[in-house]
Design a protein around this motif. Sequence first.
Motif, PDB file in Angstrom:
ATOM      1  N   ILE A  59       1.066  -1.393  -0.381  1.00  0.00           N
ATOM      2  CA  ILE A  59      -0.547   0.160  -0.054  1.00  0.00           C
ATOM      3  C   ILE A  59       0.758   1.112  -0.152  1.00  0.00           C
ATOM      4  O   ILE A  59       0.509   1.888  -0.863  1.00  0.00           O
ATOM      5  N   ASN A  60       1.564   1.190   1.105  1.00  0.00           N
ATOM      6  CA  ASN A  60       2.345   2.111   0.882  1.00  0.00           C
ATOM      7  C   ASN A  60       3.547   2.910   0.276  1.00  0.00           C
ATOM      8  O   ASN A  60       4.190   3.683  -0.693  1.00  0.00           O
ATOM      9  N   SER A  61       4.138   1.483  -0.793  1.00  0.00           N
ATOM     10  CA  SER A  61       4.706   1.653  -2.060  1.00  0.00           C
ATOM     11  C   SER A  61       3.793   1.593  -3.282  1.00  0.00           C
ATOM     12  O   SER A  61       4.968   1.226  -3.688  1.00  0.00           O
ATOM     13  N   LYS A  62       2.838   2.123  -3.302  1.00  0.00           N
ATOM     14  CA  LYS A  62       2.213   0.669  -4.989  1.00  0.00           C
ATOM     15  C   LYS A  62       2.567   1.844  -5.752  1.00  0.00           C
ATOM     16  O   LYS A  62       2.268   1.911  -6.316  1.00  0.00           O
ATOM     17  N   ASP A  63       2.043   3.149  -5.612  1.00  0.00           N
ATOM     18  CA  ASP A  63       3.461   4.346  -6.692  1.00  0.00           C
ATOM     19  C   ASP A  63       4.211   3.529  -7.482  1.00  0.00           C
ATOM     20  O   ASP A  63       4.741   3.770  -8.955  1.00  0.00           O
ATOM     21  N   MET A  64       5.497   3.316  -7.184  1.00  0.00           N
ATOM     22  CA  MET A  64       6.602   2.214  -6.986  1.00  0.00           C
ATOM     23  C   MET A  64       6.332   1.315  -7.604  1.00  0.00           C
ATOM     24  O   MET A  64       6.330   1.185  -9.519  1.00  0.00           O
ATOM     25  N   PHE A  65       5.537   0.005  -7.091  1.00  0.00           N
ATOM     26  CA  PHE A  65       4.747  -0.981  -8.409  1.00  0.00           C
ATOM     27  C   PHE A  65       3.628  -0.114  -9.770  1.00  0.00           C
ATOM     28  O   PHE A  65       4.204  -0.977 -10.599  1.00  0.00           O
ATOM     29  N   LEU A  66       3.443   0.412  -9.537  1.00  0.00           N
ATOM     30  CA  LEU A  66       2.121   0.521 -10.614  1.00  0.00           C
ATOM     31  C   LEU A  66       3.002   1.103 -11.521  1.00  0.00           C
ATOM     32  O   LEU A  66       3.249   0.899 -12.586  1.00  0.00           O
ATOM     33  N   ALA A  67       3.862   2.350 -10.893  1.00  0.00           N
ATOM     34  CA  ALA A  67       5.007   2.892 -12.697  1.00  0.00           C
ATOM     35  C   ALA A  67       5.764   1.276 -12.991  1.00  0.00           C
ATOM     36  O   ALA A  67       6.147   1.475 -14.057  1.00  0.00           O
ATOM     37  N   GLY A  68       6.740   0.177 -12.276  1.00  0.00           N
ATOM     38  CA  GLY A  68       6.861  -0.894 -12.655  1.00  0.00           C
ATOM     39  C   GLY A  68       6.492  -1.546 -13.411  1.00  0.00           C
ATOM     40  O   GLY A  68       6.336  -1.793 -14.413  1.00  0.00           O
ATOM     41  N   ILE A  69       4.769  -1.368 -12.949  1.00  0.00           N
ATOM     42  CA  ILE A  69       3.956  -2.756 -13.876  1.00  0.00           C
ATOM     43  C   ILE A  69       3.957  -1.793 -15.560  1.00  0.00           C
ATOM     44  O   ILE A  69       4.137  -2.167 -16.431  1.00  0.00           O
ATOM     45  N   TRP A  70       3.605  -0.719 -16.154  1.00  0.00           N
ATOM     46  CA  TRP A  70       3.188   0.614 -16.599  1.00  0.00           C
ATOM     47  C   TRP A  70       4.950   0.010 -17.618  1.00  0.00           C
ATOM     48  O   TRP A  70       4.536  -0.585 -18.305  1.00  0.00           O
ATOM     49  N   THR A  71       5.801   0.134 -16.936  1.00  0.00           N
ATOM     50  CA  THR A  71       7.236   0.010 -17.969  1.00  0.00           C
ATOM     51  C   THR A  71       7.112  -1.630 -18.374  1.00  0.00           C
ATOM     52  O   THR A  71       7.415  -1.908 -19.289  1.00  0.00           O
ATOM     53  N   MET A 245      10.302  -5.278 -11.901  1.00  0.00           N
ATOM     54  CA  MET A 245      10.960  -6.351 -11.058  1.00  0.00           C
ATOM     55  C   MET A 245      11.969  -4.893 -10.265  1.00  0.00           C
ATOM     56  O   MET A 245      12.769  -5.006  -9.263  1.00  0.00           O
ATOM     57  N   PHE A 246      12.347  -3.814 -10.712  1.00  0.00           N
ATOM     58  CA  PHE A 246      13.119  -2.384 -10.938  1.00  0.00           C
ATOM     59  C   PHE A 246      12.819  -2.132  -9.529  1.00  0.00           C
ATOM     60  O   PHE A 246      13.207  -1.498  -8.497  1.00  0.00           O
ATOM     61  N   ALA A 247      11.650  -2.147  -9.955  1.00  0.00           N
ATOM     62  CA  ALA A 247      10.452  -1.300  -8.762  1.00  0.00           C
ATOM     63  C   ALA A 247      10.779  -2.305  -7.238  1.00  0.00           C
ATOM     64  O   ALA A 247      10.860  -1.429  -6.432  1.00  0.00           O
ATOM     65  N   THR A 248      10.581  -3.809  -7.151  1.00  0.00           N
ATOM     66  CA  THR A 248      10.381  -4.831  -6.065  1.00  0.00           C
ATOM     67  C   THR A 248      11.661  -4.249  -6.181  1.00  0.00           C
ATOM     68  O   THR A 248      12.120  -4.262  -4.457  1.00  0.00           O
ATOM     69  N   THR A 249      12.786  -3.957  -6.406  1.00  0.00           N
ATOM     70  CA  THR A 249      14.655  -4.585  -5.370  1.00  0.00           C
ATOM     71  C   THR A 249      14.158  -3.186  -5.128  1.00  0.00           C
ATOM     72  O   THR A 249      15.284  -2.763  -3.560  1.00  0.00           O
ATOM     73  N   SER A 250      13.899  -2.246  -5.568  1.00  0.00           N
ATOM     74  CA  SER A 250      13.881  -0.774  -5.047  1.00  0.00           C
ATOM     75  C   SER A 250      12.666  -1.122  -3.320  1.00  0.00           C
ATOM     76  O   SER A 250      13.825  -0.049  -2.461  1.00  0.00           O
ATOM     77  N   VAL A 251      11.694  -1.373  -4.101  1.00  0.00           N
ATOM     78  CA  VAL A 251      10.856  -1.360  -2.415  1.00  0.00           C
ATOM     79  C   VAL A 251      11.934  -2.037  -1.154  1.00  0.00           C
ATOM     80  O   VAL A 251      12.086  -2.248  -0.461  1.00  0.00           O
ATOM     81  N   VAL A 252      11.930  -3.356  -1.706  1.00  0.00           N
ATOM     82  CA  VAL A 252      12.900  -4.577  -0.669  1.00  0.00           C
ATOM     83  C   VAL A 252      14.399  -3.144  -0.406  1.00  0.00           C
ATOM     84  O   VAL A 252      14.498  -3.244   1.283  1.00  0.00           O
TER      85      VAL A 252
END
Lengths: 298, 245
Positions: A59-71, A245-252
């Motif tokens: 929930i707190n990083s949804k913008d990052m995930f959404l940007a990643g999915i979009w790419t 994937m990059f968004a995921t690693t960033s959230v990690v």
Amino acid sequence: MNALNKRARQVKIAHIVLLVIAAALCVRFAVTLVESARIGAAADKNPMEFLPSLFYMLINSKDMFLAGIWTTVRIALFGTAIAFVLAVLLVFVRVQVPQRQDKAGTVVLKEIGALLSKLYITVIRGTPMMVQTLIIYYIGFGIFKGTGMSVTDINRVWSCFISGLITVSLNSTAYLTEVLRGGIESIDPGQAEAARSLGMSNWQTMLKVVFPQAVKNSIPAIGNEFIINIKDSSVLSVIGCYDLMFATTSVVGIYYKALPVYTIAAVTYLILTCLSSLIMRFVAARLDMKSVSVPSSN
Amino acid sequence: METVLRIEKLEKSFGELKVLKGIDLEVHQGEVVTMIGASGSGKSTLLRCINLLEIADAGQIWFEGHDLMDPATDLNALRQRIGMVFQSFNLFNNKNVLDNCTMAPISVKKMPRKEAEELAVKNLTAVGLADFIYADSRRLSGGQKQRVAIARALCMQPDIMLFDEPTSALDPEIVGEVLDVMKKLAADGMTMVVVTHEMAFAREVSDRVVFMDKGVILEQGSPAAVFGSPKEARTREFLARYLDD
């Protein structure tokens, strides 16, 4: 009753029991998910438990995930589309066979063309996409550097997205060329013979008879390539392409918590691929239904 | 009578196997020539060599004065005038019946679509398929498919029609509908070369029967001569098996 009927009844009862257990587990899991999501959403710091923590970070990083999915979606979609166009061109070169009436120069050109396309396919299919990603990125970087541009300017023109998209396109081209070649070779030679016997040229035969059928037969495999691209574009994160994937690693990196975040990535990829698979099946079904049904006298 | 097709000393091998061992054949305007013989005697290969679906190794093929074996000959232009009907129909699977018939006239002859469609409807009506113009070609019965294939070839308005065992892939009870179309075609004066196992058809319709055996033409003549009093022992042996039935 007899033994066979008895056995059938036992199997039926076993099915019902299993179904009830499965349903109970599903309900239990759904309740846990909703509960965890509620806790995760309400928490003001990262909870310790797995699922609440997963939802908190989602929930707190949804913008990052959404940007990643979009790419990821854009790269898979455009990459497959560009690759299809390139593969159509390449497969024509690949399947050229010297004809009796060809001049010597044409024969040599056809042979060289077929050989080069074969080489391209072998190299691309025989090397890991991660290596291709890095090589293409640094080749592009080197070329722009050679023109005397500053690194900031290069990064603007030769972005990770552009170089990643080119990698996926070039990689997919090789696979799709083989898909289309298989499609062409699966068409009954009688189709081409009939066209030639009517006076159609080699080119007309290919364009109007063989190729449309080959593409239609290849649609499931082309859809498959799109799904592969959704997954395989994850290697683009090595050059910093801001995909899922990059968004995921960033959230990690933000939360110093790995497993729940990678689980988010896995589930998201799964949803994307299943959704694509569903769309592909729909498209394939629609294409087959196009034919008009007619009563047969046989 | 004007010679439409002349074949001289034609030879063809597939690897080690010599399929045609020096064939000489002439076909005249309006003539119906049937080729009979056992499977593997080279009948179909000869037919396929005539419009160069197979390239012969040696010999000459003259069609309306053009040397087909000369690589400089415009093959596509000549093939337009040589219609071919295949054993396995080979209808274009991606097209409906009408488009099967109009594709070549439109793309090869540059015929306007309307004219090509009128021609196709005329030919489809002649083969008894006026009701199937917009049908999916894959959903027709074998006999219907073959009749579409004949109509498709006729739409190029050929000077000669080659039939490569046109009824061999059909159920016995629908062989008749295809043969009837061919009989009508023959009666209209079309020059035809027919490879067939239908002896009744060969006897009734052809002007000349050619018996092939092991890559050579062993015997040819009028149906009465070949069927009535075959000269060669091999011909008698072959015919005996068919006429016993």
